[in-house]
Design a protein around this motif. Sequence first.
Motif, PDB file in Angstrom:
ATOM      1  N   LEU A   1       0.826  -1.205   0.000  1.00 56.69           N
ATOM      2  CA  LEU A   1       0.000   0.000   0.000  1.00 56.69           C
ATOM      3  C   LEU A   1       0.860   1.254   0.000  1.00 56.69           C
ATOM      4  N   ALA A   2       1.923   1.257   0.815  1.00 56.25           N
ATOM      5  CA  ALA A   2       2.839   2.399   0.830  1.00 56.25           C
ATOM      6  C   ALA A   2       3.500   2.579  -0.534  1.00 56.25           C
ATOM      7  N   PHE A   3       3.852   1.483  -1.178  1.00 57.70           N
ATOM      8  CA  PHE A   3       4.467   1.542  -2.506  1.00 57.70           C
ATOM      9  C   PHE A   3       3.520   2.158  -3.534  1.00 57.70           C
TER      10      PHE A   3
ATOM     11  N   LEU B   1       0.780   4.106  -3.070  1.00 59.11           N
ATOM     12  CA  LEU B   1       0.415   5.494  -2.805  1.00 59.11           C
ATOM     13  C   LEU B   1       1.588   6.443  -3.039  1.00 59.11           C
ATOM     14  N   SER B   2       2.791   6.046  -2.631  1.00 59.72           N
ATOM     15  CA  SER B   2       3.952   6.909  -2.868  1.00 59.72           C
ATOM     16  C   SER B   2       4.264   7.003  -4.353  1.00 59.72           C
ATOM     17  N   THR B   3       4.006   5.928  -5.102  1.00 61.55           N
ATOM     18  CA  THR B   3       4.182   5.985  -6.547  1.00 61.55           C
ATOM     19  C   THR B   3       3.194   6.946  -7.188  1.00 61.55           C
ATOM     20  N   ALA B   4       1.960   6.944  -6.712  1.00 58.64           N
ATOM     21  CA  ALA B   4       0.949   7.860  -7.247  1.00 58.64           C
ATOM     22  C   ALA B   4       1.350   9.313  -7.032  1.00 58.64           C
ATOM     23  N   ILE B   5       1.859   9.630  -5.850  1.00 61.77           N
ATOM     24  CA  ILE B   5       2.320  10.994  -5.591  1.00 61.77           C
ATOM     25  C   ILE B   5       3.532  11.316  -6.457  1.00 61.77           C
ATOM     26  N   GLY B   6       4.421  10.349  -6.613  1.00 63.53           N
ATOM     27  CA  GLY B   6       5.609  10.571  -7.435  1.00 63.53           C
ATOM     28  C   GLY B   6       5.283  10.797  -8.898  1.00 63.53           C
ATOM     29  N   VAL B   7       4.253  10.134  -9.404  1.00 65.35           N
ATOM     30  CA  VAL B   7       3.854  10.340 -10.801  1.00 65.35           C
ATOM     31  C   VAL B   7       3.412  11.782 -11.015  1.00 65.35           C
ATOM     32  N   GLU B   8       2.653  12.320 -10.076  1.00 64.95           N
ATOM     33  CA  GLU B   8       2.210  13.719 -10.196  1.00 64.95           C
ATOM     34  C   GLU B   8       3.395  14.671 -10.211  1.00 64.95           C
ATOM     35  N   ARG B   9       4.380  14.443  -9.361  1.00 61.81           N
ATOM     36  CA  ARG B   9       5.565  15.299  -9.341  1.00 61.81           C
ATOM     37  C   ARG B   9       6.397  15.131 -10.614  1.00 61.81           C
ATOM     38  N   GLU B  10       6.457  13.899 -11.127  1.00 59.13           N
ATOM     39  CA  GLU B  10       7.225  13.638 -12.344  1.00 59.13           C
ATOM     40  C   GLU B  10       6.584  14.322 -13.543  1.00 59.13           C
ATOM     41  N   LEU B  11       5.267  14.310 -13.623  1.00 55.92           N
ATOM     42  CA  LEU B  11       4.576  14.956 -14.736  1.00 55.92           C
ATOM     43  C   LEU B  11       4.783  16.459 -14.724  1.00 55.92           C
TER      44      LEU B  11
ATOM     45  N   TRP C   1       7.744  15.080   2.249  1.00 49.89           N
ATOM     46  CA  TRP C   1       7.371  14.957   3.665  1.00 49.89           C
ATOM     47  C   TRP C   1       6.018  14.265   3.803  1.00 49.89           C
ATOM     48  N   LEU C   2       5.054  14.654   2.944  1.00 49.23           N
ATOM     49  CA  LEU C   2       3.739  14.017   2.970  1.00 49.23           C
ATOM     50  C   LEU C   2       3.824  12.552   2.556  1.00 49.23           C
ATOM     51  N   THR C   3       4.645  12.237   1.572  1.00 48.55           N
ATOM     52  CA  THR C   3       4.829  10.845   1.160  1.00 48.55           C
ATOM     53  C   THR C   3       5.352  10.001   2.308  1.00 48.55           C
TER      54      THR C   3
ATOM     55  N   LYS D   1       9.384  18.115 -11.605  1.00 49.68           N
ATOM     56  CA  LYS D   1      10.011  18.658 -10.406  1.00 49.68           C
ATOM     57  C   LYS D   1      11.314  17.918 -10.109  1.00 49.68           C
ATOM     58  N   SER D   2      12.110  18.526  -9.244  1.00 54.12           N
ATOM     59  CA  SER D   2      13.434  17.970  -8.952  1.00 54.12           C
ATOM     60  C   SER D   2      13.349  16.608  -8.287  1.00 54.12           C
ATOM     61  N   ALA D   3      12.319  16.374  -7.482  1.00 57.16           N
ATOM     62  CA  ALA D   3      12.087  15.061  -6.882  1.00 57.16           C
ATOM     63  C   ALA D   3      10.861  14.462  -7.554  1.00 57.16           C
ATOM     64  N   GLY D   4      11.069  13.406  -8.325  1.00 59.74           N
ATOM     65  CA  GLY D   4       9.983  12.870  -9.121  1.00 59.74           C
ATOM     66  C   GLY D   4       9.552  11.493  -8.671  1.00 59.74           C
ATOM     67  N   LEU D   5       9.269  10.644  -9.636  1.00 60.77           N
ATOM     68  CA  LEU D   5       8.684   9.326  -9.382  1.00 60.77           C
ATOM     69  C   LEU D   5       9.593   8.459  -8.522  1.00 60.77           C
ATOM     70  N   ARG D   6      10.844   8.319  -8.902  1.00 61.45           N
ATOM     71  CA  ARG D   6      11.735   7.412  -8.181  1.00 61.45           C
ATOM     72  C   ARG D   6      12.004   7.888  -6.761  1.00 61.45           C
ATOM     73  N   THR D   7      12.211   9.199  -6.598  1.00 60.02           N
ATOM     74  CA  THR D   7      12.503   9.719  -5.255  1.00 60.02           C
ATOM     75  C   THR D   7      11.341   9.481  -4.312  1.00 60.02           C
ATOM     76  N   HIS D   8      10.118   9.832  -4.740  1.00 58.37           N
ATOM     77  CA  HIS D   8       8.956   9.668  -3.865  1.00 58.37           C
ATOM     78  C   HIS D   8       8.686   8.195  -3.580  1.00 58.37           C
ATOM     79  N   THR D   9       8.845   7.342  -4.582  1.00 57.46           N
ATOM     80  CA  THR D   9       8.599   5.923  -4.361  1.00 57.46           C
ATOM     81  C   THR D   9       9.602   5.330  -3.381  1.00 57.46           C
ATOM     82  N   LEU D  10      10.862   5.678  -3.530  1.00 63.59           N
ATOM     83  CA  LEU D  10      11.875   5.157  -2.610  1.00 63.59           C
ATOM     84  C   LEU D  10      11.677   5.698  -1.197  1.00 63.59           C
ATOM     85  N   VAL D  11      11.273   6.958  -1.078  1.00 64.89           N
ATOM     86  CA  VAL D  11      10.979   7.505   0.250  1.00 64.89           C
ATOM     87  C   VAL D  11       9.843   6.728   0.901  1.00 64.89           C
TER      88      VAL D  11
END
Length: 252
Positions: free
Chosen positions: A6-8, A10-20, A97-99, A23-33
């Motif tokens: 579930l964490a994977f 949801l964090s991927t969903a947030i990362g996709v929005e940042r990647e689109l 931080w939210l992720t 932004k400097s922190a995108g899909l991979r950063t948010h997913t790994l966080v």
Amino acid sequence: MLELLLAFVLSTAIGVERELRQKSAGLRTHTLVGIGTAVFVEASKYGFADVLPPGHPGYDPSRIAAQIVSGIGFIGGGLIFVRRDAVRGLTTAASVWLTCAVAMASAAGLPWLALSATAMHFIVAYGYTPLLRFFGGPPPRTVEVHLTYLAARGVLPTVLVTCTGAGFQVSDVSVHRIGTDEEPPGKSEQHALLAAEAWAGGPAAGRVPEIRTTSVMLGLEGSGDPYALIARLTELRGVLTVAGGDGGQLPE
């Protein structure tokens, strides 16, 4: 594993929005966080039961989770930088931080809290920008424009006047001359040939050593249309190349 999954997701969903939004922190950063945060919480909950002494009354499973809140600040702080009076990357740091919080809720067995926080993130990301435009007009843009033009031709003042006329203020100017001894072999001749042909309208091999070009990066702030500005700059006499990009503040 379900909590980690579930964490994977949801964090991927947030990362996709940042990647689109590039932004400097995108899909991979948010997913790994998100994955890392969930693993820390799971380890805090289940990882030390076998090392407790017999008769131990228990332990605090939140001790590692509390350190995550402090530790995520190092990643967030690395995404924020200030150029003069403009702060950039603040919203991206907040999304990291939210992720982290969403992943903690997922790993703690609070799926509805994690899902609600993720939904609120998308409401803020996609809903607040039109709302601000409705109440306060178009937000100011921060744009970086990179130009290459002929040196000693009076091109730069014309470029600055054009930017001002398009509704932008010049907040930063960085100039670098091309075609000097500092350039690698062969690069100066290539730029000089391009400059000579652009200025004279045809081949000018005999005048190549006399031509010098300049590369400049302009930091612009304003409410104008950056695409229209780039189109106007490409039509200026003496301008060789124009490239533009989002300066990092629009839209957060």
